[in-house]
Enzyme design. Sequence first.
Site, PDB file in Angstrom:
ATOM      1  N   HIS A 165       0.748  -1.263  -0.056  1.00 53.29           N
ATOM      2  CA  HIS A 165       0.177  -0.255  -0.045  1.00 53.29           C
ATOM      3  C   HIS A 165       0.881   1.216   0.053  1.00 53.29           C
ATOM      4  CE1 HIS A 165      -3.476  -2.627   1.461  1.00 53.29           C
ATOM      5  NE2 HIS A 165      -2.716  -3.236   1.993  1.00 53.29           N
ATOM      6  N   SER A 286      13.820  21.885 -15.980  1.00 50.59           N
ATOM      7  CA  SER A 286      12.815  22.616 -16.341  1.00 50.59           C
ATOM      8  C   SER A 286      13.164  23.872 -16.775  1.00 50.59           C
ATOM      9  CB  SER A 286      12.146  22.878 -14.833  1.00 50.59           C
ATOM     10  OG  SER A 286      11.351  23.912 -15.210  1.00 50.59           O
ATOM     11  N   LYS A 292      15.383  22.098 -10.781  1.00 47.13           N
ATOM     12  CA  LYS A 292      14.668  20.978 -11.119  1.00 47.13           C
ATOM     13  C   LYS A 292      15.604  19.920 -11.849  1.00 47.13           C
ATOM     14  CE  LYS A 292      10.511  20.288 -11.581  1.00 47.13           C
ATOM     15  NZ  LYS A 292       9.234  19.519 -10.676  1.00 47.13           N
ATOM     16  N   GLU A 299       9.324   8.619 -16.778  1.00 48.68           N
ATOM     17  CA  GLU A 299       7.899   9.040 -16.990  1.00 48.68           C
ATOM     18  C   GLU A 299       7.495   8.522 -18.399  1.00 48.68           C
ATOM     19  OE1 GLU A 299       7.299  13.164 -15.332  1.00 48.68           O
ATOM     20  OE2 GLU A 299       9.218  12.989 -14.825  1.00 48.68           O
TER      21      GLU A 299
END
Length: 437
Positions: A165, A286, A292, A299
């Site tokens: 979980h 970024s 970043k 992804e």
Amino acid sequence: MAKAKNSKKSNKMWGGRFDARPSDIMQQINVSIDVDSRLWPQDIALSKAHAEMLGRQKILSKKDADAIVSGLGKIEKELQNGTFPFRAEFEDIHMNIEARLRELIGDAAGRLHTARSRNDQVATSFRMWVRDAARDLISEIESFQATIKKLSQKHAKHIMPGYTHLQPAQPVTLGRHLDAYWHMLNRDKTRLEDCAKRLNKCPLGSAALAGTPFPIDREFTAKKLGFDRPMQNTMDAVSARDFANEFLFACAQCGLHLSRLAEEIIIWSTPSFGFVSLSDQWSTGSSIMPQKKNPDSAELVRGKTGRLAGNLISMMTIMKGLPLTYNRDMQEDKPPVFDSYDTIKLCLQVMNGAIGSAKFNTAKMLQDSEDGYTTATALADWLVMELGLPFRDAHHITGTIVKMAEKKGCKLSELALKDMQSVERRITKDIFRVLKI
Ligand code: ARG
């Protein structure tokens, strides 16, 4: 690629009974050369084997068979060095090659299509393509497995929290966590092996659907093209595409596994986890936030899984409800298969590179293993093994002890023995053996 030349005359390959040519728009939906040109190595090999067989069986003269095989050799060179003239007016790769053969060797080329149809031709070359693609993906998977194996051996003793979980559950090692992916990939590999094995029977010789009256030798062409044997039922042979579905599922399932790993990398690389950092080569920045460093490689792999699943659905939907045997719908079988092959191959290479060069922060993993009372199950097991308590009772006692640690804001291993004994008096100091990570 060249647009279809719309001559006034009907199609040279099949237009005998036609007075008019197809409309421009009909040509657009009809033509598949932009997609199926990738089948050329398989189509050339197939045509060479077929011509050789026709010669051996005396269906063609030796002279014609030899001329065809050597003409196909020249075309193969043209295709290899990029000088082959692809023409949309000839619809697909099979007719482009035959049309070119006629230009190179003249009328003998017209005899190549004796005792075959484009239906068994396309079914055979597509099977060969999928077989080659499956084998190529198998070696891509093996190379990624080797990377994972190396990492899981390196981290065999590095402790991290194991999750269920996404909540800290029990301490595990990073090595075991990574090794789980080795096993998933191994199943993906064997799925592709199964697929390549099951599809390896040859449709050639089925002709359009009903076989052919010529005395062909199907064993010869099947062997020559690396198949185990000819397919038995000619109608099944030209209309079956379940091999493509199997391949697409194997690709989609492998993508799904990569996507789960990608997701973990994405989560683990947020500063809140801080378990891993991808190398610069596999990250992007970024345009507005200079601090970043984003795990875009992972992804994108996660995102590509959508199209892998979509390709499987497309193919199953194309085939659903088609009557036997060949239907033109089936020309739509190649785009999803080609795309899934390209996509999963790229994803495997990306994950191999990204994971292989990632830095795992094993100190942070160890530190987090201490949080979340992940040795509670070990405590319960100790109560069962040492005191003979029923597990349910042990579970309840352990829960009370966890609550106590939570109240005091300390780890389980930092509780005093007498505090634990106030819950279960028979607990001894041996308990600390299992409370430490
Ligand atoms: N290019 C077609 C395909 O990939 C083969 C064409 C067979 N056409 C036909 N009318 N029998 O499915």
